[in-house]
Design a protein around this motif. Sequence first.
Motif, PDB file in Angstrom:
ATOM      1  N   ALA A   1     -73.076 162.013  42.428  1.00 41.41           N
ATOM      2  CA  ALA A   1     -74.245 161.368  41.807  1.00 41.41           C
ATOM      3  C   ALA A   1     -74.338 160.877  43.655  1.00 41.41           C
ATOM      4  N   ALA A   2     -73.417 160.148  44.528  1.00 40.29           N
ATOM      5  CA  ALA A   2     -73.697 160.056  46.699  1.00 40.29           C
ATOM      6  C   ALA A   2     -74.840 160.817  46.369  1.00 40.29           C
ATOM      7  N   PHE A   3     -74.568 162.053  46.634  1.00 38.55           N
ATOM      8  CA  PHE A   3     -74.786 163.477  47.154  1.00 38.55           C
ATOM      9  C   PHE A   3     -76.586 164.060  46.989  1.00 38.55           C
ATOM     10  N   MET A   4     -75.985 163.534  45.316  1.00 37.68           N
ATOM     11  CA  MET A   4     -76.954 164.222  45.091  1.00 37.68           C
ATOM     12  C   MET A   4     -78.475 162.937  45.654  1.00 37.68           C
ATOM     13  N   LEU A   5     -78.575 161.551  45.453  1.00 42.80           N
ATOM     14  CA  LEU A   5     -79.685 160.541  45.824  1.00 42.80           C
ATOM     15  C   LEU A   5     -79.340 160.908  47.201  1.00 42.80           C
ATOM     16  N   HIS A   6     -78.354 161.626  48.142  1.00 44.55           N
ATOM     17  CA  HIS A   6     -78.992 161.053  49.745  1.00 44.55           C
ATOM     18  C   HIS A   6     -80.070 162.940  49.368  1.00 44.55           C
ATOM     19  N   GLN A   7     -79.631 163.743  49.040  1.00 40.07           N
ATOM     20  CA  GLN A   7     -80.732 165.411  49.329  1.00 40.07           C
ATOM     21  C   GLN A   7     -81.712 163.836  48.976  1.00 40.07           C
ATOM     22  N   GLN A   8     -82.209 163.611  46.831  1.00 40.37           N
ATOM     23  CA  GLN A   8     -83.236 163.601  47.132  1.00 40.37           C
ATOM     24  C   GLN A   8     -84.568 162.522  47.876  1.00 40.37           C
TER      25      GLN A   8
END
Length: 577
Positions: free
Chosen positions: A159-166
């Motif tokens: 989830a942290a990675f996906m938020l970074h990409q967002q």
Amino acid sequence: MDENYKIIKENGDLIAITSKLINIAMIEQVYVKINDTLTGDRNLITVIVSNMYTKHITEIMPLVDAIMLDYPEYNYLVNQLLHVKEAIKRGNLFFYDACNPKRQFYNRPTCNNILFTEDLDVEKMLQDAKKSFKHELKKVNEFKDTATACIDKGYTALAAFMLHQQIELSYRAIEIATMGKDKVTHSIRLHQKYVSIFHQELSNVFDVNNESDNRLLDQLDSAYLEVRYEHGFAINKEKLMKIKHKADLINDATLQIFERTLLSVEKEISLTGQIPNLEIRQRTESECLTTELVTTELNAESTIDKIKNIPGVQYIICFGEKICTVDRNELLLVTEQTCRIIKKYDLLIITENDLQQELYNLQGMNNSEENTDKYSFVVLSKKQVQKGLEMHQRFLLGALKNGLTLFSNGDDLAELLGEIQYIEQYTQNELDRFLVDWYNRYSNAESFIESANDLSSGESLPAQLSMFNQGLEQLCLGLLQVFIDFKPNRNSLGHLMDLCCSFLSFPDEIFPRTNIEDLELFTTLTDSFNKVRYTGNIDASSNELGIILKRCNLFLEKADEAARKKIKEMKEKKYEL
């Protein structure tokens, strides 16, 4: 004329800034946009540089940054001409607005580059801009939805990675659309710093002065690499929700900024029409050239007459001509351009006996004077020419066949040429010789330049400059051999570079000599070998050495590329004169 331009025309700061900018690099154009400073928006200066800085634009950025330190009320961006032109075609709203001709504050004399071409379809540009942003927004939302799903399922690291990409893609989308180009980094901290220059609402989503936000930002940036390549990345749900909240704020803000920018551009188009126009583009040549224009025609009382009057001179043949702008340290605004230009001529002078020293002294005296045309001489005796023609030297054959005869002592050139026939192609042995000769020259040059690179600037600046000088001499000699099969009898770097500029464009682009600063830098390089030999020292700074280092390495790359391409063409196409 636009009201903004009336405001800035007599602005002392802008005149000073532009004057300094055009003295550090080949600046093509400068645009100024006056913003509402009461709302916190700083005025914007967009600097367009020559395409020669495509790969090495970072070379001039420290100099630009140093200039702009004294003017904190201005934002500024530096971009190369080709990038801006292509970006406008692709629907980039930032450049359409920032580089609108009505905002043009400076245009380099003789620069005829028009960013807004007649075939520009503004409606299509707007549609492309919307389509491009919508496409980027779709990717942002996909990462957002995936991040939400991962949080719900307890996949905190993912989830942290996906938020970074967002967040990263949100920043990139608005950077491209409203700032001209995105920042090449995966660091959210650096993206926030970059966009904060133009968009205050995005400047403090993560408060870098707040210890909690700072740690959160560090952990978010760590997620990009650690989740992908390492094990054990951990973050709790409470922190994830804080990041998610900030990611959504950034997402909403980027959408609002884009819509605001789009509305501003659409309003501009509705008021001014489809294609922006600039009045100065409609000026006639006579209106552009003022009484300050300094040229000397070839048939006037000039250096040509001095050459003709030297006993023993038999022929003067012009085999090259180019027009250059000069005196760019004098600020030229678009409304008051003087287009000062000067002509440079390449002359082949054929003599009855050895007159090299006398003629090269004349060349030096002429070129050291202000407000005169410049000359590059190739001085050969009649015997040297006849011997070269017998060996089918391309330089002599081309100069005599295609050059303009300015003076003849009465003899016909046909007599000089005799029975010599123009060769149509080279034998395989001759082509192999060109390749071997080039390899030897290139290897010598590479050794000189790499040895200079290996020395630190504080260790031996004179030695470094001397090695750069010798490396460039080797490259120029090799290029002359490959392109025109010519071995000059005068091997100074300045002379060799002038000859190379008569058939190649990149030497003048990498080492421009169109203002006093560029000329002094080039003179430092060309004089370095003799100064080290006779005085043991050179008056040059480490900053100048850094610029020369980058330009020499680029010259090495371009020269090898050009020579090998030329030899390949001669082999494949049976090169014809």
